[in-house]
Design an enzyme around this catalytic site. Structure first.
Site, PDB file in Angstrom:
ATOM      1  N   LYS A 111    -109.271 -19.121 -49.661  1.00 30.93           N
ATOM      2  CA  LYS A 111    -109.598 -19.730 -48.360  1.00 30.93           C
ATOM      3  C   LYS A 111    -109.914 -18.632 -47.338  1.00 30.93           C
ATOM      4  O   LYS A 111    -110.838 -18.768 -46.541  1.00 30.93           O
ATOM      5  CB  LYS A 111    -108.429 -20.596 -47.870  1.00 30.93           C
ATOM      6  CG  LYS A 111    -108.191 -21.843 -48.696  1.00 30.93           C
ATOM      7  CD  LYS A 111    -108.251 -23.074 -47.824  1.00 30.93           C
ATOM      8  CE  LYS A 111    -108.150 -24.402 -48.479  1.00 30.93           C
ATOM      9  NZ  LYS A 111    -108.427 -24.710 -49.802  1.00 30.93           N
ATOM     10  N   LYS A 192    -114.407 -24.343 -60.755  1.00 29.39           N
ATOM     11  CA  LYS A 192    -113.536 -25.452 -61.150  1.00 29.39           C
ATOM     12  C   LYS A 192    -113.977 -26.789 -60.528  1.00 29.39           C
ATOM     13  O   LYS A 192    -114.370 -26.821 -59.365  1.00 29.39           O
ATOM     14  CB  LYS A 192    -112.111 -25.108 -60.671  1.00 29.39           C
ATOM     15  CG  LYS A 192    -111.032 -26.095 -61.035  1.00 29.39           C
ATOM     16  CD  LYS A 192    -109.690 -25.676 -60.452  1.00 29.39           C
ATOM     17  CE  LYS A 192    -109.455 -26.291 -59.092  1.00 29.39           C
ATOM     18  NZ  LYS A 192    -108.296 -27.144 -58.921  1.00 29.39           N
ATOM     19  N   LYS A 195    -111.472 -31.986 -56.444  1.00 29.56           N
ATOM     20  CA  LYS A 195    -111.664 -33.259 -55.743  1.00 29.56           C
ATOM     21  C   LYS A 195    -111.995 -33.084 -54.274  1.00 29.56           C
ATOM     22  O   LYS A 195    -112.532 -33.992 -53.648  1.00 29.56           O
ATOM     23  CB  LYS A 195    -110.452 -34.173 -55.949  1.00 29.56           C
ATOM     24  CG  LYS A 195    -109.148 -33.681 -55.385  1.00 29.56           C
ATOM     25  CD  LYS A 195    -108.105 -34.777 -55.532  1.00 29.56           C
ATOM     26  CE  LYS A 195    -106.808 -34.289 -56.135  1.00 29.56           C
ATOM     27  NZ  LYS A 195    -106.185 -33.153 -55.454  1.00 29.56           N
TER      28      LYS A 195
HETATM   29  P1  ATP Z   1    -108.160 -29.654 -54.312  1.00 30.77           P
HETATM   30  O1  ATP Z   1    -109.643 -29.617 -54.476  1.00 30.77           O
HETATM   31  O2  ATP Z   1    -107.697 -30.421 -53.112  1.00 30.77           O
HETATM   32  O3  ATP Z   1    -107.513 -28.308 -54.439  1.00 30.77           O
HETATM   33  P2  ATP Z   1    -107.808 -30.312 -57.064  1.00 30.77           P
HETATM   34  O4  ATP Z   1    -108.806 -31.263 -57.597  1.00 30.77           O
HETATM   35  O5  ATP Z   1    -107.967 -28.883 -57.400  1.00 30.77           O
HETATM   36  O6  ATP Z   1    -107.647 -30.507 -55.517  1.00 30.77           O
HETATM   37  P3  ATP Z   1    -104.941 -30.523 -57.261  1.00 30.77           P
HETATM   38  O7  ATP Z   1    -104.281 -31.584 -56.489  1.00 30.77           O
HETATM   39  O8  ATP Z   1    -104.869 -29.136 -56.717  1.00 30.77           O
HETATM   40  O9  ATP Z   1    -106.457 -30.879 -57.576  1.00 30.77           O
HETATM   41  O10 ATP Z   1    -104.399 -30.484 -58.739  1.00 30.77           O
HETATM   42  C1  ATP Z   1    -103.697 -31.489 -59.390  1.00 30.77           C
HETATM   43  C2  ATP Z   1    -103.476 -31.074 -60.818  1.00 30.77           C
HETATM   44  O11 ATP Z   1    -104.719 -31.143 -61.502  1.00 30.77           O
HETATM   45  C3  ATP Z   1    -102.971 -29.636 -60.992  1.00 30.77           C
HETATM   46  O12 ATP Z   1    -102.078 -29.576 -62.074  1.00 30.77           O
HETATM   47  C4  ATP Z   1    -104.216 -28.873 -61.286  1.00 30.77           C
HETATM   48  O13 ATP Z   1    -103.965 -27.694 -61.993  1.00 30.77           O
HETATM   49  C5  ATP Z   1    -104.996 -29.899 -62.104  1.00 30.77           C
HETATM   50  N1  ATP Z   1    -106.417 -29.685 -61.970  1.00 30.77           N
HETATM   51  C6  ATP Z   1    -107.135 -29.719 -60.830  1.00 30.77           C
HETATM   52  N2  ATP Z   1    -108.438 -29.480 -61.072  1.00 30.77           N
HETATM   53  C7  ATP Z   1    -108.527 -29.284 -62.417  1.00 30.77           C
HETATM   54  C8  ATP Z   1    -109.615 -28.973 -63.288  1.00 30.77           C
HETATM   55  N3  ATP Z   1    -110.833 -28.829 -62.833  1.00 30.77           N
HETATM   56  N4  ATP Z   1    -109.350 -28.837 -64.602  1.00 30.77           N
HETATM   57  C9  ATP Z   1    -108.105 -29.000 -65.085  1.00 30.77           C
HETATM   58  N5  ATP Z   1    -107.035 -29.271 -64.314  1.00 30.77           N
HETATM   59  C10 ATP Z   1    -107.235 -29.415 -62.997  1.00 30.77           C
END
Ligand code: ATP
Ligand code: LTN
Length: 329
Positions: A111, A192, A195
């Site tokens: 960030k 990655k 969301k």
């Molecule tokens: P943000 O974009 O708000 O950071 P995010 O989609 O990365 O959200 P998190 O809430 O941070 O999601 O993650 C929830 C769970 O899903 C965590 O265990 C994280 O490691 C897993 N996760 C998130 N994105 C992925 C991905 N692309 N592939 C596999 N696991 C994921």
């Protein structure tokens, strides 16, 4: 039974990455472990959330946990904000972590590197996460690859507390799946799938229209070659699709490579689009059934009650040890 704990932030619509990297593994563990799964809504506040969207994303996340197969009878499901002890333990643990340790966290560093305006919550984010985990003495914390560093910091802080006061917290282990722990963006497979991203083309949402999700698979970026082969460095796009295929079909990557030998990307993508579509359809059907009536409210109330019993006990133990409590009990 060994214990497991994990949480997901309601920061956007749940993605296929969240499903494959987190929710699906949770479901597979629930018969073998005592599970605590929560919605990390306090953590979501580190980035501005439009209140109406936050409410909807929170409801959807809890519904999707269940629609994907988590059984509230086997697994304690709750909202982080319903168990006030998390924030309080987070404060104590935040007083035990160094600025240097927090500055080394990739999530924070990313960030900063992007030059975004950063709230203090992002910096101290791991302290609350440490509290979420240590409160329940889990043996394992199943997370995607991106969260490994946070769980490692949590171990360090637990050890610090235990040696400064006395044995209080179990030292948790991160549990990271070999395949699927980092599903990549379909349009930019070096990044990655997330969301909270602004663009949605490279991201499949579990509640996406089925045809839209199929289209996203078919238009996923691959290379100019046509050999379906797993090589994340040189062929990140097709390798990512192979991981998705492997997890959703429960088949090995090698087996899938053999099936598409000499067949090209078109047929592979069409089949994968079908597989993804079927998986989403199953979840969406169940989602519709459970989001009517007060079912989810009842599940959350029950879950919070169970979680609070453990949290209160742990917090009062901590407060006695550190000298905050002055009453003799
Ligand atoms: P943000 O974009 O708000 O950071 P995010 O989609 O990365 O959200 P998190 O809430 O941070 O999601 O993650 C929830 C769970 O899903 C965590 O265990 C994280 O490691 C897993 N996760 C998130 N994105 C992925 C991905 N692309 N592939 C596999 N696991 C994921
Ligand atoms: N930081 C995690 C969400 C999270 C979490 C936790 C995961 C908050 N508290 C405790 C496991 C255990 C994330 O961004 N995915």
């Amino acid at each position: 039974m060994k214990r497991m704990l994990s949480g997901i932030k309601p920061t956007g619509r749940v993605t296929l990455g969240n499903y494959i990297g987190a929710i699906k593994p949770f479901v597979s563990y629930q018969d073998e472990y005592e599970m605590f799964i929560f919605v990390a809504n306090l953590h979501s506040m580190t980035v501005y959330q439009e209140p109406k969207e936050l409410r909807q994303n929170t409801k959807d996340l809890i519904a999707l946990y269940i629609a994907a197969g988590l059984d509230p009878k086997k697994c304690t499901l709750f909202l982080q904000s319903d168990v006030l002890e998390h924030a309080q333990l987070g404060w104590y643990l935040g007083c035990m972590v160094n600025m240097g340790e927090l500055s080394r966290m990739t999530q924070y560093k990313d960030k900063v590197a992007k030059g975004e305006s950063i709230g203090a919550g992002i910096f101290n984010y791991p302290s609350l996460m440490n509290a979420d985990i240590l409160m329940y003495d889990p043996d394992y914390v199943p997370v995607g690859e991106d969260q490994k560093q946070h769980v490692e910091l949590c171990r360090d802080i637990a050890e610090r507390f235990n040696s400064r006061y006395s044995d209080t917290f179990k030292i948790p282990e991160p549990l990271i799946a070999k395949v699927g722990s980092r599903i990549m963006d379909l349009q930019n497979p070096t990044k990655k799938m997330s969301k909270s991203d602004e663009t949605s083309k490279g991201c499949i949402y579990i509640l996406d229209d089925i045809n839209v999700s199929k289209k996203k698979i078919k238009s996923a970026v691959t290379d100019s070659d046509s050999h379906v082969h797993f090589d994340p460095i040189h062929k990140p796009g097709i390798s990512n699709l192979l991981e998705i295929y492997s997890i959703l079909s429960n088949r090995s990557i090698e087996d899938i490579e053999n099936q598409y030998e000499g067949k090209g990307y078109g047929e592979f993508k069409t089949d994968l689009a079908e597989i993804v579509g079927q998986e989403l359809e199953k979840i969406q059907k169940r989602y519709k059934e459970i989001t009517t009536g007060s079912y989810l409210d009842d599940i959350l109330e029950e879950g919070a009650q169970k979680a609070r019993i453990i949290a209160r006990k742990k917090l009062s133990k901590v407060e006695r040890k550190i000298g905050i409590t002055i009453k003799k009990r």
